[in-house]
Write an enzyme that holds these catalytic residues in place. Structure first.
Site, short mmCIF file in Angstrom:
data_model
loop_
_atom_site.label_atom_id
_atom_site.label_comp_id
_atom_site.label_asym_id
_atom_site.label_seq_id
_atom_site.Cartn_x
_atom_site.Cartn_y
_atom_site.Cartn_z
N HIS A 44 0.80 -1.24 0.00
CA HIS A 44 0.00 0.00 0.00
C HIS A 44 0.83 1.29 0.00
O HIS A 44 0.79 2.09 0.94
CB HIS A 44 -1.00 0.03 1.15
CG HIS A 44 -0.51 -0.53 2.47
ND1 HIS A 44 0.65 -0.11 3.08
CD2 HIS A 44 -1.05 -1.46 3.29
CE1 HIS A 44 0.81 -0.75 4.22
NE2 HIS A 44 -0.22 -1.58 4.37
N ASP A 84 -6.29 -4.30 -0.16
CA ASP A 84 -6.12 -4.18 1.30
C ASP A 84 -7.49 -4.24 1.97
O ASP A 84 -7.77 -3.50 2.92
CB ASP A 84 -5.39 -2.89 1.67
CG ASP A 84 -4.89 -2.88 3.11
OD1 ASP A 84 -5.00 -3.93 3.79
OD2 ASP A 84 -4.40 -1.83 3.57
#
Length: 440
Positions: A224, A297
């Site tokens: 991320h 995510d």
């Protein structure tokens, strides 16, 4: 049909037999008694693979289970997802890995790839038995959600992973700099009166860990990515020979920190949504190939964990939101991080194509071929003989994000009500249809 691994991009018919791709022909395939799917106007692509999800199972059934998570994945067009280890108990031993795989088999939906913890209990001190975890079915190692603060522990982990031929995925956060920040350090955090999380908390840890990666020669994956400086560090490390890949989430390339003014804790995640400038740099890194993958995510949470009941009065249709009082700021700071993403990721990613930022083949690379390579999976292609994991996408189907219709158990999203163009209409795993959006 779009299959970058086979250099195919054009109109084809595809034959699936006994769970494998049996033929790909331009002229059309005639097979007596075969079931046929009319995919005209759609893209046929290798099954989408998400290298980063949280399925909360074992331990948090009020948020998600492996069954609900995998059905949500299939509805989003994913044939495979990599489930992170921050469960309860932690996936740091073969028994938990086997439990996860058994629950996945029972779900008869998308495939699950267990991600092993790097350290026992995610405590950052004692390494797991890497070989035993691979034998049990793990294909990636990560303490995601918690950074590995001890550089020596990470160095030993990189050496162990390198010997076995697997990658370590890194949650990059210097907790001495992030200081439990609830939002990106900037105008929005100041306006709301909540603690700020600086860019340097991510980039300084990226700097350290990529130096370790260069020294060890190990494969590392940066989870991320959210800042412009992290992107520059990854580019520089590659020039110095680092084996580094990285991912970006749809929420980080779609939203900036101002989303918290409207969506409150449904726009709170770690790393936080960054500035508008960071978002532009992330889009540039997608466009130029620096970013290898799109990962959701996926982080499901119940309303209590998100403090939605306590903070509901602050975040409504009005804009802008006034500064939170002390109690509101405390509730915001202690709300869980993360958003659900499996059922919105493809629709958000397709906007990159509709905005002419990337070509369709590049999207398939980021959402299928490259994640397969990261986890050493025999997937990410529709070549003859390949396992028939297939996603059928209607790139022009317009729809509205409706959390109440999610197959996930959780609804924590900042995209509710957003109008999107393009979504998966069928997901095929091992030759079996596990999601048929035409019936939705």
């Amino acid at each position: 049909m779009i299959d970058p691994a086979s250099a195919l991009d054009g109109e084809y018919d595809v034959l699936i037999r006994d769970g494998e791709i049996a033929a790909v022909e331009r002229a059309g395939i005639r097979v007596p008694d075969a079931n046929s799917v009319d995919a005209r106007g759609c893209w046929i692509v290798p099954g989408l693979i998400d290298p980063h999800v949280h399925l909360r199972d074992p331990g948090f059934p009020e948020k998600e289970t492996i069954s609900t998570g995998l059905r949500a994945a299939a509805a989003g067009g994913f044939t495979t997802v990599a489930a992170m280890a921050n469960t309860s108990p932690v996936n740091d031993n073969p028994a938990i890995t086997r439990y996860m795989l058994e629950r996945a088999r029972e779900a008869h939906s998308a495939r699950l790839v267990p991600v092993s913890a790097v350290t026992r209990g995610l405590r950052g001190t004692e390494l797991v038995d890497f070989a035993a975890m691979i034998e049990a079915g793990a294909r990636l190692f990560s303490d995601d959600g918690i950074p590995i603060d001890d550089a020596m522990v990470l160095s030993r982990a990189l050496d162990a992973a390198k010997r076995l031929g697997y990658a370590v995925a890194l949650h990059e956060e210097d907790r001495g700099l992030s200081c439990d920040g609830a939002l990106n350090a900037g105008a929005v955090s100041r306006h709301l009166g909540v603690s700020g999380y600086t860019d340097s908390a991510e980039s300084e840890r990226v700097r350290r860990d990529l130096a370790l990666a260069i020294g060890s020669g190990a494969a590392v994956h940066v989870c991320h990515v959210s800042t412009a400086e992290s992107i520059e560090l990854i580019r520089a490390a590659r020039r110095h020979g680092a084996q580094v890949t990285c991912e970006v989430t749809p929420h980080h390339f779609t939203l900036d920190e101002s989303a918290a003014m409207v969506w409150g804790t449904n726009a709170k995640m770690n790393p936080p949504l960054r500035s508008h400038g960071d978002v532009e740099d992330l889009l540039g890194a997608i466009r130029d190939g620096t970013i290898d993958m799109i990962a959701t995510d996926h982080a499901p949470h119940d309303p209590k964990s998100k403090r939605m009941e306590q903070l509901g009065a602050y975040f409504g249709p009005g804009h802008p939101v006034p500064q939170l009082d002390h109690g509101g700021a405390e509730e915001f700071a202690h709300a869980a991080n993360g958003v659900v993403g499996l059922e919105t990721a493809l629709g958000l990613a397709l906007q990159l194509i509709h905005r002419s930022l990337i070509e369709p083949a590049r999207l398939v690379e980021m959402m299928s071929m490259n994640p397969a390579a990261l986890m050493r999976l025999e997937a990410g292609t529709l070549a003859i003989g390949a396992i028939a994991d297939v996603t059928v996408i209607n790139p022009n189907l317009e729809w509205t994000v409706a959390p109440e219709k999610f197959l996930s158990k959780s609804r924590n999203t900042p995209f509710a009500g957003m109008r999107l163009k393009g979504r998966a209409v069928m997901t095929i795993v091992g030759g079996e249809i596990v999601y048929d959006g035409r019936k939705a």
